[in-house]
Design an enzyme around this catalytic site. Structure first.
Site, PDB file in Angstrom:
ATOM      1  N   TRP A 144       2.554   1.650  -3.387  1.00 20.11           N
ATOM      2  CA  TRP A 144       1.545   2.023  -4.387  1.00 20.11           C
ATOM      3  C   TRP A 144       1.258   3.519  -4.322  1.00 20.11           C
ATOM      4  CZ3 TRP A 144      -3.664   3.662  -3.729  1.00 20.11           C
ATOM      5  CH2 TRP A 144      -4.432   3.661  -4.899  1.00 20.11           C
ATOM      6  N   HIS A 145       1.259   4.083  -3.136  1.00 23.39           N
ATOM      7  CA  HIS A 145       0.980   5.516  -3.000  1.00 23.39           C
ATOM      8  C   HIS A 145       2.129   6.381  -3.507  1.00 23.39           C
ATOM      9  CE1 HIS A 145      -2.409   4.383  -0.382  1.00 23.39           C
ATOM     10  NE2 HIS A 145      -2.868   5.585  -0.662  1.00 23.39           N
ATOM     11  N   GLY A 146       3.368   5.952  -3.312  1.00 22.34           N
ATOM     12  CA  GLY A 146       4.494   6.757  -3.778  1.00 22.34           C
ATOM     13  C   GLY A 146       5.741   6.512  -2.956  1.00 22.34           C
ATOM     14  N   SER A 202       0.829  -1.206   0.000  1.00 23.31           N
ATOM     15  CA  SER A 202       0.000   0.000   0.000  1.00 23.31           C
ATOM     16  C   SER A 202       0.865   1.257   0.000  1.00 23.31           C
ATOM     17  CB  SER A 202      -0.932  -0.015   1.210  1.00 23.31           C
ATOM     18  OG  SER A 202      -1.753   1.128   1.229  1.00 23.31           O
TER      19      SER A 202
END
Length: 591
Positions: free
Chosen positions: A370-372, A367
């Site tokens: 995936w966000h950065g 997670s």
């Protein structure tokens, strides 16, 4: 390349006080709404027309309108490689090969944005890339499930499995479905295929109050307009308060001119203003999905009214009134929760074993990546994880003290009516205050992003979040848990059992919209997916337009949306659960 409409958006930017890129993004979300009304009218016997329509709209949005041509080519490259991998690799590792490829490609996009120091206010391709990663990895697992024996699959996997590979045009139509290409939500290919072929709308049950119209069940346009209006409402709030409610103001000299109460209140205000941006774009996107027909999720078994929450990505009411971090996390970015659960958490567990701590940690790491790559994401996720862990400890050891007695033979059953009692209401009120103030503190790095400014912002509010977390954890670890367990009765008191009339109702949305349809009305898969409404169940478009009943709107607002699929946060944290008292029955889960 400067386009004809750029001067218009520059003038609108001067009036609204927002960057032109953001004005264009909102314009694209608004434009998707009437285009979705055209999309739903495309004939079911010409599916290629729907695929081409979606691709044309997406190409316009990403290339000439938003100026993301090179980024769009990268998305196409990711889709082509994924399709080739899925078609050529037949082994059990195929979904993981696809997963690591698409995640690696996305990480390159994030790293490039960080190196080039692209400001958060600038619209670039990473948002669309994040949505595409969820779709591509989900697609790979769906194809893999289609190659497995059905007895090895759970209900969700059975509902979304693909027994054959779709043709390239259908695959690209799914990847670039225009209402979701900018901000999501993601969904599985089976839902898209059922939408295109108009098999999504099953025959209404006998108690249905809303029948199927010539194209879609009645209520679609009303609920779509509702979500569109909600999006516009929160967009207006963000436009008016966005600059005033920025976390960056904490680092200005003005901060020291405020009193402690004003400083504390400002952090809560900033967190709310930051949420309104997501409320706006996700509500508008969901409205376009419902307008296109994709949101249909069967019929409410109690009222018979249509449900339009198949791709719901956010539950605003639950977030603002949540009394626990579990409820809050379950209600935020719901479709990403589904993706993490179905493509990471469950898939990492060995056959016949339940996921544990390793799967939980891997899901959190996924997670975050995936966000950065910004440090703020990791600070925010770690802090939210600590809050969630603490929430489980309170739920297991403190909450039972505020609950009335449960029925005999089921220590964790629903308490006797009336419920909740005064003590439980007070507990919920304190829980709501703790959750709201805790999340306002935890999300600071998510919006500040950089490490030093994030820590400095926390320092200026005296690290109240981490102080409260570590103080509570220390209490539980150094004797508090033992002391609380002693007060919990090992056996439930003998009380009069609840009658069915006394028991409060529990609304649970199933993990799979398709599986939901089969189970709810006792249909098998073939009957549910091939069932076309009989002529007696149809009403004309004119009848739908003349019907001024707005109960669908009220029904959608009152839908608590207690999603079984969004129990991901609770499941992931199960590996870090507090130990139970010996002999205490495990909690019974509502299925």
């Amino acid at each position: 390349m400067r386009m004809l409409w750029d001067p218009l958006f520059e003038r609108l930017s001067d009036v609204a006080g927002a960057p032109p890129d953001q004005i264009k993004m909102i314009a694209a979300l608004v434009l998707a709404f009437p285009l979705a009304a055209i999309f739903v009218r495309l004939p079911a016997n010409r599916p290629n027309l729907a695929h081409i329509f979606s691709l044309i709209v997406t190409t316009f949005f990403l290339w000439p309108f938003l100026g993301l041509g090179w980024g769009y080519l990268e998305l196409i490259f990711s889709c082509v490689v994924t399709y080739v991998l899925v078609a050529t690799l037949k082994g059990s590792n195929m979904p993981w090969v696809v997963f690591f490829f698409v995640m690696g490609h996305l990480t390159i996009t994030h790293v490039r944005r960080a190196i080039w120091a692209v400001p958060v206010t600038e619209i670039e391709i990473s948002g669309s890339h994040m949505v595409l990663v969820m779709k591509l990895s989900t697609f790979a697992w769906n194809v893999h499930d289609g190659r497995r024996k059905t007895e090895e699959l759970d209900n969700m996997q059975l509902a979304t499995r693909l027994s054959s590979l779709p043709n390239p045009l259908a695959f690209f139509g799914y990847c670039f479905y225009f209402p979701t290409v900018l901000v999501g939500p993601s969904f599985d290919y089976a839902s898209y295929d059922a939408l295109i072929k108009h098999t999504l709308y099953t025959t209404p049950p006998p108690n249905a109050k809303s029948k199927i119209s010539g194209r879609t069940p009645v209520g679609r346009r009303r609920v779509a307009l509702l979500h569109f209006a909600i999006g516009i409402f929160f967009l207006a709030i963000f436009s008016l308060l966005g600059a005033r409610g920025s976390f960056e103001r904490v680092l200005t000299p003005t901060w020291y001119t405020w009193g402690k109460a004003q400083q504390f209140g400002f952090i809560q205000f900033c967190a709310f203003v930051a949420r309104t941006k997501y409320y706006a774009v996700w509500s508008m996107s969901e409205g376009a999905c419902i307008q296109s027909g994709l949101g249909f999720n069967g019929y409410d078994p109690k009222t018979g009214r249509t449900l339009w929450n198949r791709v719901r990505n956010i539950n605003i009411l639950a977030i603002e009134t949540s009394e626990s971090f579990k409820v809050l996390l379950d209600s935020w970015n719901c479709r990403t929760n589904v993706w993490l659960r179905e493509c990471v958490y469950k898939r990492l567990a060995k056959k016949g074993q339940k996921p544990g701590s390793f799967q939980s940690m891997a899901t959190f790491v996924t997670s975050a990546f995936w966000h950065g790559v910004a440090p703020g994401y990791y600070l925010a996720f770690i802090t939210c994880g600590l809050y969630s862990y603490l929430g489980r400890m309170f739920r297991n050891m403190v909450r039972p003290y505020f609950l009335p007695a449960s029925s005999p033979g089921a220590a964790n059953s629903l308490p006797r009516w009336p419920y909740p009692n005064l003590a439980k209401r007070a507990y919920d009120l304190v829980g709501w205050a703790c959750v709201q103030t805790g999340v306002a503190y935890a999300v600071v790095p998510f919006f500040v992003l950089e490490l030093k400014p994030s820590v400095l912002t926390w320092a200026r509010v005296y690290f109240y979040g981490h102080v409260s977390i570590f103080a509570a954890v220390a209490f539980f670890k150094f004797g508090g848990s033992r002391w609380l367990r002693k007060g919990l009765a090992p056996k439930a008191p003998r009380v009069k059992p609840l009658s069915p009339a006394d028991a409060p109702s529990v609304s649970v949305q199933p993990p799979s919209p398709l599986a939901e349809t089969y189970e709810r009305f006792g249909e098998d898969e073939s009957a549910a997916t091939s069932g076309v409404a009989t002529p007696s169940n149809f009403v004309s478009e004119a009848d739908e337009a003349d019907d001024a009943n707005i109960e669908w709107v009220a029904h959608d607002l009152q839908n608590k949306d207690q999603k079984d699929f969004s129990k991901m946060s609770d499941e992931i944290l199960s590996g870090f659960d507090t130990p139970r008292r010996p002999g205490t029955p495990t909690q019974r889960k509502t299925q």
